[in-house]
Design a protein around this motif. Structure first.
Motif, PDB file in Angstrom:
ATOM      1  N   ALA A  56      -3.414  -3.188  -4.121  1.00  0.00           N
ATOM      2  CA  ALA A  56      -2.634  -2.146  -4.789  1.00  0.00           C
ATOM      3  C   ALA A  56      -3.479  -1.375  -5.795  1.00  0.00           C
ATOM      4  O   ALA A  56      -3.424  -0.138  -5.859  1.00  0.00           O
ATOM      5  CB  ALA A  56      -1.421  -2.771  -5.487  1.00  0.00           C
ATOM      6  N   LEU A  57      -4.280  -2.089  -6.575  1.00  0.00           N
ATOM      7  CA  LEU A  57      -5.115  -1.429  -7.586  1.00  0.00           C
ATOM      8  C   LEU A  57      -6.179  -0.556  -6.945  1.00  0.00           C
ATOM      9  O   LEU A  57      -6.449   0.571  -7.392  1.00  0.00           O
ATOM     10  CB  LEU A  57      -5.761  -2.479  -8.499  1.00  0.00           C
ATOM     11  N   VAL A  58      -6.792  -1.067  -5.883  1.00  0.00           N
ATOM     12  CA  VAL A  58      -7.815  -0.275  -5.178  1.00  0.00           C
ATOM     13  C   VAL A  58      -7.192   0.947  -4.528  1.00  0.00           C
ATOM     14  O   VAL A  58      -7.740   2.056  -4.582  1.00  0.00           O
ATOM     15  CB  VAL A  58      -8.545  -1.135  -4.126  1.00  0.00           C
ATOM     16  N   ALA A  59      -6.029   0.762  -3.900  1.00  0.00           N
ATOM     17  CA  ALA A  59      -5.360   1.890  -3.241  1.00  0.00           C
ATOM     18  C   ALA A  59      -4.966   2.959  -4.242  1.00  0.00           C
ATOM     19  O   ALA A  59      -5.013   4.160  -3.942  1.00  0.00           O
ATOM     20  CB  ALA A  59      -4.126   1.400  -2.489  1.00  0.00           C
ATOM     21  N   GLY A  60      -4.575   2.520  -5.457  1.00  0.00           N
ATOM     22  CA  GLY A  60      -4.178   3.481  -6.472  1.00  0.00           C
ATOM     23  C   GLY A  60      -5.339   4.259  -7.043  1.00  0.00           C
ATOM     24  O   GLY A  60      -5.193   5.430  -7.407  1.00  0.00           O
ATOM     25  N   LEU A  94       0.820  -1.212   0.000  1.00  0.00           N
ATOM     26  CA  LEU A  94       0.000   0.000   0.000  1.00  0.00           C
ATOM     27  C   LEU A  94       0.854   1.263   0.000  1.00  0.00           C
ATOM     28  O   LEU A  94       0.544   2.232  -0.714  1.00  0.00           O
ATOM     29  CB  LEU A  94      -0.936  -0.019   1.215  1.00  0.00           C
ATOM     30  N   SER A  95       1.926   1.279   0.775  1.00  0.00           N
ATOM     31  CA  SER A  95       2.757   2.490   0.828  1.00  0.00           C
ATOM     32  C   SER A  95       3.458   2.733  -0.508  1.00  0.00           C
ATOM     33  O   SER A  95       3.559   3.877  -0.965  1.00  0.00           O
ATOM     34  CB  SER A  95       3.776   2.397   1.968  1.00  0.00           C
ATOM     35  N   GLN A  96       3.927   1.656  -1.160  1.00  0.00           N
ATOM     36  CA  GLN A  96       4.556   1.812  -2.474  1.00  0.00           C
ATOM     37  C   GLN A  96       3.537   2.280  -3.512  1.00  0.00           C
ATOM     38  O   GLN A  96       3.847   3.081  -4.390  1.00  0.00           O
ATOM     39  CB  GLN A  96       5.184   0.490  -2.919  1.00  0.00           C
ATOM     40  N   ALA A 154       2.787   5.971  -2.871  1.00  0.00           N
ATOM     41  CA  ALA A 154       3.931   6.832  -3.164  1.00  0.00           C
ATOM     42  C   ALA A 154       4.324   6.829  -4.637  1.00  0.00           C
ATOM     43  O   ALA A 154       4.703   7.866  -5.186  1.00  0.00           O
ATOM     44  CB  ALA A 154       5.128   6.414  -2.311  1.00  0.00           C
ATOM     45  N   HIS A 155       4.225   5.649  -5.283  1.00  0.00           N
ATOM     46  CA  HIS A 155       4.770   5.515  -6.642  1.00  0.00           C
ATOM     47  C   HIS A 155       3.773   5.000  -7.672  1.00  0.00           C
ATOM     48  O   HIS A 155       4.126   4.878  -8.842  1.00  0.00           O
ATOM     49  CB  HIS A 155       5.987   4.578  -6.617  1.00  0.00           C
ATOM     50  N   GLY A 156       2.567   4.617  -7.241  1.00  0.00           N
ATOM     51  CA  GLY A 156       1.574   4.137  -8.186  1.00  0.00           C
ATOM     52  C   GLY A 156       1.323   2.640  -8.071  1.00  0.00           C
ATOM     53  O   GLY A 156       2.148   1.903  -7.503  1.00  0.00           O
ATOM     54  N   PRO A 157       0.196   2.170  -8.614  1.00  0.00           N
ATOM     55  CA  PRO A 157      -0.195   0.754  -8.486  1.00  0.00           C
ATOM     56  C   PRO A 157       0.826  -0.230  -9.049  1.00  0.00           C
ATOM     57  O   PRO A 157       0.971  -1.336  -8.538  1.00  0.00           O
ATOM     58  CB  PRO A 157      -1.509   0.680  -9.269  1.00  0.00           C
ATOM     59  N   ARG A 158       1.548   0.156 -10.093  1.00  0.00           N
ATOM     60  CA  ARG A 158       2.510  -0.778 -10.704  1.00  0.00           C
ATOM     61  C   ARG A 158       3.575  -1.204  -9.692  1.00  0.00           C
ATOM     62  O   ARG A 158       3.958  -2.384  -9.648  1.00  0.00           O
ATOM     63  CB  ARG A 158       3.163  -0.116 -11.911  1.00  0.00           C
ATOM     64  N   GLU A 159       4.043  -0.261  -8.879  1.00  0.00           N
ATOM     65  CA  GLU A 159       5.063  -0.595  -7.878  1.00  0.00           C
ATOM     66  C   GLU A 159       4.467  -1.448  -6.759  1.00  0.00           C
ATOM     67  O   GLU A 159       5.131  -2.338  -6.217  1.00  0.00           O
ATOM     68  CB  GLU A 159       5.687   0.683  -7.311  1.00  0.00           C
ATOM     69  N   GLY A 160       3.213  -1.176  -6.402  1.00  0.00           N
ATOM     70  CA  GLY A 160       2.554  -2.014  -5.406  1.00  0.00           C
ATOM     71  C   GLY A 160       2.382  -3.441  -5.881  1.00  0.00           C
ATOM     72  O   GLY A 160       2.549  -4.395  -5.107  1.00  0.00           O
ATOM     73  N   VAL A 161       2.069  -3.621  -7.159  1.00  0.00           N
ATOM     74  CA  VAL A 161       1.918  -4.964  -7.733  1.00  0.00           C
ATOM     75  C   VAL A 161       3.249  -5.710  -7.691  1.00  0.00           C
ATOM     76  O   VAL A 161       3.289  -6.920  -7.417  1.00  0.00           O
ATOM     77  CB  VAL A 161       1.388  -4.877  -9.178  1.00  0.00           C
TER      78      VAL A 161
END
Length: 208
Positions: free
Chosen positions: A164-168, A30-32, A35-42
């Motif tokens: 990640a997608l939802v958070a983004g 979630l933090s990534q 901070a940097h977008g869903p791609r980094e969270g994935v």
């Protein structure tokens, strides 16, 4: 067929619960993302594929030598029940995630692998819940084991990717009542599996 379906359902339930449960890896996902977008969270969400295999193998080699010792396996099952209760309780008091620092280089894969290797959750889960379940399942052959692992990893990674997608896209969802209800539902499912493991542990100890 029924046994395979039951194993698949167990893999899905445990995988989704582990995927959405609060912990270092989900926090990093979630933090990534924030901070940097869903791609980094994935990218972070894929960490279990890189870290869990050696953990599973090591635990399997140890516990497979202890399956003929009901006292030991009963104790392991009770420890697994306690761990699942702890994870279930954590679901009910999950904090809203903080945003990471957008000025830092993402390095999401490296951060995810490091976080998961340093995280005690995978070791505890596979030692007290995952591998004991696999050893019991293996008595029916290799297919149920493969089904459980495939469904579990698809679920845990899918859950973190979805987070990640939802958070983004819907950041407010993470502080909404719907998110709290989702976490509460996952917590209840973990309590159910804790009950199953506790019952199995007591049966093993009584039969020792």
């Amino acid at each position: 067929m029924t046994d395979t379906v039951s194993v698949a359902l167990a893999g899905a339930s445990l995988g989704l619960s582990a995927g959405f449960s609060p912990g270092p890896l989900l926090s990093l996902v979630l933090s990534q993302t924030l901070a940097h977008g869903p791609r980094e969270g994935v990218k972070v969400a894929l960490a279990p594929l890189l870290t869990d295999a050696p953990i599973i193998l090591a635990v399997w080699l140890v516990l497979s030598r202890l399956t003929a010792m009901p006292t030991v396996m009963g104790g392991v099952a009770l420890a697994g029940a306690a761990l699942l209760c702890r994870y279930g309780w954590d679901c009910f008091k999950a904090p809203s995630p903080d945003a990471g620092n957008p000025d830092l280089a993402p390095r999401s894969v490296l951060r995810g692998v490091a976080a998961n290797f340093a995280n005690p959750h995978p070791y505890l889960f596979w030692a007290t819940v995952g591998v004991p379940f696999l050893l019991e399942t293996a008595t029916a052959g290799a297919v149920p084991v493969i089904v459980f692992l495939a469904v579990f990893f698809a679920s845990i990674i899918g859950a973190k990717v979805a987070a990640a997608l939802v958070a983004g896209r819907f950041r407010r969802f993470l502080s909404s009542r719907a998110y709290r209800l989702l976490m509460a539902g996952l917590g209840l499912s973990l309590f159910y599996f804790a009950f199953c493991f506790a019952r199995q542990g007591l049966v093993l100890l009584r039969g020792a």
